[in-house]
Write an enzyme that holds these catalytic residues in place. Sequence first.
Site, PDB file in Angstrom:
ATOM      1  N   GLU A  45     -63.323  41.779-124.807  1.00  0.00           N
ATOM      2  CA  GLU A  45     -62.907  42.048-126.198  1.00  0.00           C
ATOM      3  C   GLU A  45     -61.473  41.577-126.297  1.00  0.00           C
ATOM      4  O   GLU A  45     -60.587  42.202-125.711  1.00  0.00           O
ATOM      5  CB  GLU A  45     -62.952  43.550-126.490  1.00  0.00           C
ATOM      6  CG  GLU A  45     -64.293  44.197-126.344  1.00  0.00           C
ATOM      7  CD  GLU A  45     -65.163  44.015-127.567  1.00  0.00           C
ATOM      8  OE1 GLU A  45     -64.770  43.275-128.484  1.00  0.00           O
ATOM      9  OE2 GLU A  45     -66.241  44.609-127.583  1.00  0.00           O
ATOM     10  N   GLY A  85     -58.239  43.197-124.106  1.00  0.00           N
ATOM     11  CA  GLY A  85     -56.844  42.797-123.997  1.00  0.00           C
ATOM     12  C   GLY A  85     -56.661  41.427-124.614  1.00  0.00           C
ATOM     13  O   GLY A  85     -57.440  41.018-125.481  1.00  0.00           O
ATOM     14  N   SER A  86     -55.662  40.718-124.134  1.00  0.00           N
ATOM     15  CA  SER A  86     -55.338  39.418-124.723  1.00  0.00           C
ATOM     16  C   SER A  86     -56.334  38.347-124.277  1.00  0.00           C
ATOM     17  O   SER A  86     -56.957  38.457-123.218  1.00  0.00           O
ATOM     18  CB  SER A  86     -53.925  39.016-124.297  1.00  0.00           C
ATOM     19  OG  SER A  86     -53.890  38.916-122.889  1.00  0.00           O
ATOM     20  N   THR A  87     -56.422  37.304-125.073  1.00  0.00           N
ATOM     21  CA  THR A  87     -57.304  36.182-124.730  1.00  0.00           C
ATOM     22  C   THR A  87     -56.838  35.529-123.422  1.00  0.00           C
ATOM     23  O   THR A  87     -57.664  35.160-122.572  1.00  0.00           O
ATOM     24  CB  THR A  87     -57.311  35.175-125.898  1.00  0.00           C
ATOM     25  OG1 THR A  87     -57.897  35.830-127.021  1.00  0.00           O
ATOM     26  CG2 THR A  87     -58.115  33.932-125.567  1.00  0.00           C
ATOM     27  N   GLU A 134     -51.609  35.234-132.571  1.00  0.00           N
ATOM     28  CA  GLU A 134     -51.657  36.682-132.769  1.00  0.00           C
ATOM     29  C   GLU A 134     -50.258  37.263-132.563  1.00  0.00           C
ATOM     30  O   GLU A 134     -49.713  37.201-131.466  1.00  0.00           O
ATOM     31  CB  GLU A 134     -52.628  37.300-131.762  1.00  0.00           C
ATOM     32  CG  GLU A 134     -52.863  38.764-132.003  1.00  0.00           C
ATOM     33  CD  GLU A 134     -53.803  39.381-130.987  1.00  0.00           C
ATOM     34  OE1 GLU A 134     -53.696  39.062-129.793  1.00  0.00           O
ATOM     35  OE2 GLU A 134     -54.647  40.210-131.393  1.00  0.00           O
ATOM     36  N   LYS A 138     -58.668  51.309-115.633  1.00  0.00           N
ATOM     37  CA  LYS A 138     -57.269  50.886-115.426  1.00  0.00           C
ATOM     38  C   LYS A 138     -56.578  50.846-116.779  1.00  0.00           C
ATOM     39  O   LYS A 138     -56.733  49.900-117.543  1.00  0.00           O
ATOM     40  CB  LYS A 138     -57.269  49.489-114.777  1.00  0.00           C
ATOM     41  CG  LYS A 138     -56.082  49.167-113.914  1.00  0.00           C
ATOM     42  CD  LYS A 138     -54.731  49.124-114.593  1.00  0.00           C
ATOM     43  CE  LYS A 138     -54.368  47.800-115.223  1.00  0.00           C
ATOM     44  NZ  LYS A 138     -53.118  47.933-116.035  1.00  0.00           N
ATOM     45  N   GLY A 168     -57.958  37.665-120.653  1.00  0.00           N
ATOM     46  CA  GLY A 168     -59.428  37.611-120.665  1.00  0.00           C
ATOM     47  C   GLY A 168     -59.944  36.385-119.910  1.00  0.00           C
ATOM     48  O   GLY A 168     -60.929  36.470-119.159  1.00  0.00           O
ATOM     49  N   CYS A 179     -56.235  44.880-132.820  1.00  0.00           N
ATOM     50  CA  CYS A 179     -56.839  43.568-132.536  1.00  0.00           C
ATOM     51  C   CYS A 179     -57.430  42.937-133.785  1.00  0.00           C
ATOM     52  O   CYS A 179     -57.345  41.738-133.981  1.00  0.00           O
ATOM     53  CB  CYS A 179     -57.902  43.715-131.459  1.00  0.00           C
ATOM     54  SG  CYS A 179     -59.057  45.029-131.825  1.00  0.00           S
TER      55      CYS A 179
HETATM   56  P1  NAD Z   1     -53.035  42.343-121.957  1.00  0.00           P
HETATM   57  O1  NAD Z   1     -54.094  41.307-121.870  1.00  0.00           O
HETATM   58  O2  NAD Z   1     -51.644  41.959-121.627  1.00  0.00           O
HETATM   59  O3  NAD Z   1     -53.388  43.570-121.008  1.00  0.00           O
HETATM   60  C1  NAD Z   1     -54.610  44.245-121.095  1.00  0.00           C
HETATM   61  C2  NAD Z   1     -54.879  44.946-119.777  1.00  0.00           C
HETATM   62  O4  NAD Z   1     -55.009  43.960-118.762  1.00  0.00           O
HETATM   63  C3  NAD Z   1     -53.760  45.878-119.325  1.00  0.00           C
HETATM   64  O5  NAD Z   1     -54.320  46.999-118.691  1.00  0.00           O
HETATM   65  C4  NAD Z   1     -53.003  45.025-118.314  1.00  0.00           C
HETATM   66  O6  NAD Z   1     -52.311  45.773-117.338  1.00  0.00           O
HETATM   67  C5  NAD Z   1     -54.136  44.231-117.683  1.00  0.00           C
HETATM   68  N1  NAD Z   1     -53.721  42.966-117.090  1.00  0.00           N
HETATM   69  C6  NAD Z   1     -52.688  42.167-117.462  1.00  0.00           C
HETATM   70  N2  NAD Z   1     -52.615  41.086-116.643  1.00  0.00           N
HETATM   71  C7  NAD Z   1     -53.627  41.206-115.752  1.00  0.00           C
HETATM   72  C8  NAD Z   1     -54.092  40.407-114.658  1.00  0.00           C
HETATM   73  N3  NAD Z   1     -53.475  39.282-114.300  1.00  0.00           N
HETATM   74  N4  NAD Z   1     -55.160  40.840-113.982  1.00  0.00           N
HETATM   75  C9  NAD Z   1     -55.807  41.990-114.319  1.00  0.00           C
HETATM   76  N5  NAD Z   1     -55.410  42.790-115.318  1.00  0.00           N
HETATM   77  C10 NAD Z   1     -54.331  42.397-116.042  1.00  0.00           C
HETATM   78  O7  NAD Z   1     -53.153  42.955-123.435  1.00  0.00           O
HETATM   79  P2  NAD Z   1     -52.258  44.078-124.100  1.00  0.00           P
HETATM   80  O8  NAD Z   1     -50.921  43.493-124.408  1.00  0.00           O
HETATM   81  O9  NAD Z   1     -52.322  45.346-123.301  1.00  0.00           O
HETATM   82  O10 NAD Z   1     -53.077  44.364-125.447  1.00  0.00           O
HETATM   83  C11 NAD Z   1     -52.965  43.592-126.557  1.00  0.00           C
HETATM   84  C12 NAD Z   1     -54.110  42.604-126.646  1.00  0.00           C
HETATM   85  O11 NAD Z   1     -55.355  43.302-126.612  1.00  0.00           O
HETATM   86  C13 NAD Z   1     -54.107  41.869-127.963  1.00  0.00           C
HETATM   87  O12 NAD Z   1     -54.382  40.510-127.728  1.00  0.00           O
HETATM   88  C14 NAD Z   1     -55.244  42.520-128.736  1.00  0.00           C
HETATM   89  O13 NAD Z   1     -55.819  41.724-129.736  1.00  0.00           O
HETATM   90  C15 NAD Z   1     -56.202  42.821-127.651  1.00  0.00           C
HETATM   91  N6  NAD Z   1     -57.159  43.854-128.092  1.00  0.00           N
HETATM   92  C16 NAD Z   1     -58.451  43.500-128.357  1.00  0.00           C
HETATM   93  C17 NAD Z   1     -59.364  44.453-128.819  1.00  0.00           C
HETATM   94  C18 NAD Z   1     -60.795  44.103-129.132  1.00  0.00           C
HETATM   95  O14 NAD Z   1     -61.620  45.009-129.223  1.00  0.00           O
HETATM   96  N7  NAD Z   1     -61.131  42.844-129.282  1.00  0.00           N
HETATM   97  C19 NAD Z   1     -58.948  45.771-128.984  1.00  0.00           C
HETATM   98  C20 NAD Z   1     -57.626  46.095-128.705  1.00  0.00           C
HETATM   99  C21 NAD Z   1     -56.732  45.127-128.244  1.00  0.00           C
END
Ligand code: NAD
Length: 500
Positions: free
Chosen positions: A269, A246-248, A403, A193, A251, A303
């Site tokens: 992650e 994605g975001s904490t 962040e 996804k 997560g 990230c």
């Molecule tokens: P996000 O958490 O908003 O979204 C990540 C993914 O989750 C997207 O595909 C989004 O559509 C999906 N998502 C959002 N809400 C959801 C829900 N309620 N249920 C299921 N899926 C959902 O993050 P973002 O804005 O896309 O990315 C930025 C974040 O990712 C930052 O916090 C960054 O630090 C983190 N990140 C971490 C790493 C790592 O390896 N640790 C790498 C890259 C990015």
Amino acid sequence: MLDRPTTKDQWIARARATTPDGRAFINGAYVNAKSGKTFDKISSADGSVAGQVADCDAADIDLAVSAAKTAFEDGRWRDKPATEKKRVLLRFAELIKQHTDEIAIRETLDVGKVISNSISIDVPYCYVCLQYYAELADKMYDEIAPMSPNDLVQIRKEPLGVIGAIVPWNYPLIISAWKLGPALLAGNSVVLKPAEQSPFASLYLGGLAREAGIPDGVLNIVPGFGEKTGKPLALHMDVDMVTFTGSTEVGKLMMRYAADSNIKRVALELGGKSAQIVMPDADLDAAAEAIAWSIYYNQGQTCHAGSRVLAHRSIRKQLIEKIIKVTAAQIPQGHSFDPAAQMGAMVEQKHMERVLEYIAVGQKEGASLALGGKQIMQNTGGFYVEPTIFDEVKPDMRIAQEEIFGPVLAVIPFDTEEEAVRIANGTVFGLGGSVWTSDMNVAHRVSGAIRAGTVWVNCYDKSSPVTPFGGFKQSGFGRDRSPHAVDKYMDYKTIWTVYK
Ligand code: NAD
């Protein structure tokens, strides 16, 4: 194959002539969302509509999961000999390499990162990662436990089944490869996804996977919004694991979804607020160069961006001057399709506004603005923010704790090594960090004391599929990359046979 453009105007013309396919890739075919709905993907570079994306929901996730489950259960991929999996995955990587320009255009439309980075970093890191896991396919062994001669006890590693891979928008290709490589090598089926902001490059991989010989149903790619598409995937009773980047905040939801459904495994992650500690005896030129790239590369939307610099009070001013000089000399900002630019656009208007809000917060909190701080290049229609530095930041300010995910560096002074380590560890995150010093005793102590998944010494952001990557604390758990990443997509089975 078309010649690679060499100028900004040629790249823009090529991007305009590109019609990215935004349909879902399910069971080996590109299909519309069952509802027929689509949404516009806005180009980060200039605010125009880059294409239509299937607005998928639970019905499409059901189809994709069902295809993935059938493919897993009939063993069409899982049971292939390791050498065959290797051959197919190598072919997949090779096809990605051959389609570098088409994929790079999509990555830049998706994210706004500069085209030179999409070509030289994102696409190659994607196929090199897949090559790495392909090569590992026929080099992994199971175990025999030490027992009596008549007891043959096999400890086998088996794939989990259907993997839901939910990825963010900042590195769609690289992070997808970090998940697809080990999950497919292990014999699982995957439903990927991509983020709603960055669907096109990932979707392009579906057709190449089919051409490479990955059987239908083994890799499915379902675009859509988090709540509408990601949530039903993470809650699905037939998904055996969610691997999430994605975001904490989101997560944490993944853990809830797992608990509310089938106790699927979860690997996370998440975000970061990584600290770079610069001691008074550091090579300041080298530190300044690495710090500038660590925060302005991909517009700070990384990230593990080195977003906090902990500078010894005696060298702080000098260091900031050097960071500003390196930024001006090495990281020109420009249109995302300008091949000479090294810094492009933020992913979308909403995110740009969030970053500008943080800059306002920093000023209100009393930090002093040493560089940048504004939106620029409005005439392009894209979302560009200047490289920004805050000096005299206090460790408890919001710009030092949260962040920002943009080109905003917070410089925090310190006086002693202990204080630097305390500040470095004083956030909820633990993704990356670094220490700059010419005293290897200090390097040894401080790198051991920083609570983070990766600590760089006298360098930053050295990266390879060979090393594990991930976080401590609220930066998540589980590791992408390296052979260790394969473990999380498999589980142990003991088969105990007694011979007479
Ligand atoms: P996000 O958490 O908003 O979204 C990540 C993914 O989750 C997207 O595909 C989004 O559509 C999906 N998502 C959002 N809400 C959801 C829900 N309620 N249920 C299921 N899926 C959902 O993050 P973002 O804005 O896309 O990315 C930025 C974040 O990712 C930052 O916090 C960054 O630090 C983190 N990140 C971490 C790493 C790592 O390896 N640790 C790498 C890259 C990015």
